[in-house]
Write an enzyme that holds these catalytic residues in place. Structure first.
Site, mmCIF file in Angstrom:
data_model
loop_
_atom_site.group_PDB
_atom_site.id
_atom_site.type_symbol
_atom_site.label_atom_id
_atom_site.label_comp_id
_atom_site.label_asym_id
_atom_site.label_seq_id
_atom_site.Cartn_x
_atom_site.Cartn_y
_atom_site.Cartn_z
ATOM 1 N N GLY A 184 0.857 -1.182 0.000
ATOM 2 C CA GLY A 184 0.000 0.000 0.000
ATOM 3 C C GLY A 184 0.886 1.223 0.000
ATOM 4 O O GLY A 184 2.109 1.112 0.103
ATOM 5 N N ARG A 230 4.098 5.930 1.785
ATOM 6 C CA ARG A 230 4.600 7.318 1.890
ATOM 7 C C ARG A 230 3.958 8.183 0.817
ATOM 8 O O ARG A 230 4.583 9.100 0.296
ATOM 9 C CB ARG A 230 6.102 7.332 1.742
ATOM 10 N N LYS A 256 3.852 12.297 -2.914
ATOM 11 C CA LYS A 256 4.751 11.175 -2.602
ATOM 12 C C LYS A 256 5.867 11.707 -1.706
ATOM 13 O O LYS A 256 6.497 12.716 -2.040
ATOM 14 C CB LYS A 256 5.310 10.612 -3.916
ATOM 15 N N GLY A 261 7.924 7.175 5.734
ATOM 16 C CA GLY A 261 6.891 7.897 4.977
ATOM 17 C C GLY A 261 7.445 9.054 4.161
ATOM 18 O O GLY A 261 6.694 9.834 3.577
ATOM 19 N N ARG A 269 2.489 13.869 -7.910
ATOM 20 C CA ARG A 269 2.394 13.013 -9.085
ATOM 21 C C ARG A 269 0.986 13.086 -9.666
ATOM 22 O O ARG A 269 0.007 13.110 -8.928
ATOM 23 C CB ARG A 269 2.737 11.579 -8.680
ATOM 24 N N ASP A 297 3.089 -4.341 -8.393
ATOM 25 C CA ASP A 297 2.608 -3.082 -7.785
ATOM 26 C C ASP A 297 3.112 -1.871 -8.552
ATOM 27 O O ASP A 297 2.667 -0.752 -8.292
ATOM 28 C CB ASP A 297 3.029 -2.985 -6.312
#
Ligand code: AMP
Ligand code: MG
Length: 495
Positions: free
Chosen positions: A86, A89, A109, A122, A172, A248
């Protein structure tokens, strides 16, 4: 005026995410803002450049309609099943509707811990944030589907890596952040009901025309497969190596996602892998079609119950499509290779182009410089002894005679087809970039940022790599492969 965000993903069931706000940072400062991208998103530039804009981009302020979330996903990493990952961060702020009616995710991010952070802090170092910003813009300018970067911000706080490094946050922009691993998260963890919800979401976001199709889930798979094979063919045609094609890091949108240990080939060496943990070359340049195929098989497994209620029937349908992937890839890749040597796609032209790749590998030729030189060739057959292009291309080979032999075959192939030489030359120059973001250059921009908070290399390179198909003789230094001391063999994803 601040942008309006929607909460489409945050409106999905709770199992899809954790609701969590970004953690503010000490002293956020704008390093780069992408005005052109902002404009295409319909974001007000005055707002973007304002204190309020910085507050949102650095995670200090949450916009009124925004419900920041960390998305849940799983993955196969280097072939191994990892059931729970998941955004550890990253925070999805919400979606923005562009003036032309497209929906785009806005994600931060490096914006703080989430329930998926595991042992991580994170955060992100400014180095990788700068590297990703530069890479996405360079890829977009090459015409390759990719997530984009709206901003990079320095946090004013150090992050602890091998040593303390200045922190960075990137904003992003993506068509979505739905990954193959998002499907796996539900399908393999016993939540089949959510797979359908996710598939419906993906159709709504990426393939709306399928919404009423009787076999829409199979068609969705078909589309993802097509986008992925096209993307990988496009990558490989410019020597791009993603570096960590875990499930992922594969977006169902067909955009390049997650710039970790990526790189571009300098010398054409098909076995090149960039991630330092990828010792066996699982994600090497030449392996990317096989891995994409493998990843798509994992996606197909997730969708089987939706493809047909009869499991055997579903497997048959999925397998038939999966078996077609190698040919799909070959067709897309060969078409690009043919255009790179100025010929229309076809069996003979593809063989000729593949022969050139073989000779480049044997002769340790620089991939980008060699193809670019071909496009500068004087193609007029009457001048065939006088062309600088041949000279320029042949000088990149250890055994230039090998190129000469190839060039003779190529010349006959060109002479056998009709067409305007000047036009052919233009089209080759629009296909074979003069400038790619070579690894040592990306590293130089990242190092300057980390070591000296110097962002001039980033800004200089953004200008050059925005026009990769133009000659830009004043920037020819950025065309050159690394000198021996500049070679970056391995890229750490230690971000
Ligand atoms: P990546 O290598 O960026 O694809 O990340 C793989 C996984 O590790 C994802 O779940 C990330 O969110 C998580 N991750 C990477 N870096 C950090 C960090 N500094 N803190 C928390 N989670 C992280
Ligand atoms: Mg990732």
């Amino acid at each position: 005026m601040q942008p309006n965000l929607s909460d489409q993903y945050a409106s999905l069931p709770d199992a899809f995410y954790a609701r969590v706000d970004p953690t503010p940072v000490a002293q956020p400062r704008v390093i780069a803002l992408n005005s052109a991208l902002a404009k295409s998103l319909g974001i007000d530039l005055d707002w973007l450049h304002s204190a309020d804009g910085l507050a949102v981009l650095s995670g200090k302020k949450v916009l009124p309609d925004s419900q920041p979330i960390a998305q849940a996903y799983a993955a196969h990493q280097f072939g191994n099943w990892v059931p729970q990952l998941g955004d550890g961060r990253a925070h999805l702020l919400g979606e923005i509707e562009t003036p032309d009616g497209r929906i785009r995710d806005l994600q931060l991010k490096g914006s703080g811990r989430t329930p998926y952070s595991r042992g991580g802090d994170g955060r992100s170092s400014i180095g990788p944030a700068v590297r990703e910003y530069l890479a996405t813009e360079a890829m977009a300018a090459l015409g390759i589907p990719t997530t984009r970067a709206l901003a990079v911000i320095s946090s004013g706080e150090d992050v602890m890596r091998e040593r303390p490094e200045p922190g960075g946050i990137m904003c992003r922009v993506a068509a979505s952040h739905v990954r193959i691993g998002t499907f796996e998260y539900f399908a393999r963890n016993g939540h089949g009901e959510h797979v359908q919800t996710l598939a419906d979401f993906a159709i709504q976001r990426h393939d709306q025309d399928l919404a009423d199709h009787s076999q829409r889930y199979f068609k969705l798979f078909d589309r993802v497969a097509k986008r992925t094979t096209d993307l990988v063919a496009h990558w490989m045609s410019v020597g791009f190596v993603h570096g960590v094609m875990n499930t992922d890091n594969m977006a169902v949108s067909g955009e390049t996602l997650d710039y970790g240990p990526f790189g571009f080939l300098d010398t054409f060496a098909p076995d090149t892998a960039f991630s330092y943990i990828d010792r066996r070359g699982r994600y090497a340049w030449s392996r990317q079609p096989t891995i994409a195929h493998w990843n798509l098989a994992r996606l197909a497994e997730c969708l089987l119950p939706l493809i047909d209620s009869d499991p055997n029937q579903a497997i048959e349908i999925a397998n038939e499509r999966l078996n077609q992937i190698p040919q799909d890839f070959e067709q897309a890749f060969h078409a690009r290779l043919c255009r790179k040597i100025g010929l229309d796609p076809g069996q003979d032209a593809a063989q000729l182009a593949l022969d050139l790749l073989d000779r480049m590998a044997a002769g340790e030729a620089d991939m980008t410089l060699t193809f670019r030189a071909l496009g500068h060739l004087d193609l007029d057959p009457d001048n065939s002894n006088l062309n600088n292009g041949d000279l320029n291309a042949r000088q990149h080979f250890n055994e230039p005679e090998s190129f000469d032999q190839w060039a003779a075959n190529w010349r006959s192939a060109l002479n056998a087809v009709k067409g305007n030489h000047a036009e052919r030359q233009r089209s080759m120059q629009a296909t074979n970039p003069a400038f790619i973001l070579r690894n040592h250059l990306a590293q130089r921009a990242a190092d300057a940022a980390v070591n000296d908070l110097d962002f001039q290399p980033l800004h200089d390179m953004l200008k050059v790599f925005a026009k990769p198909f133009q000659n830009q003789p004043e920037h020819s230094a950025y065309q050159q492969p690394p000198r021996p001391g500049e070679v970056v063999a391995n890229t750490f994803c230690g971000t």
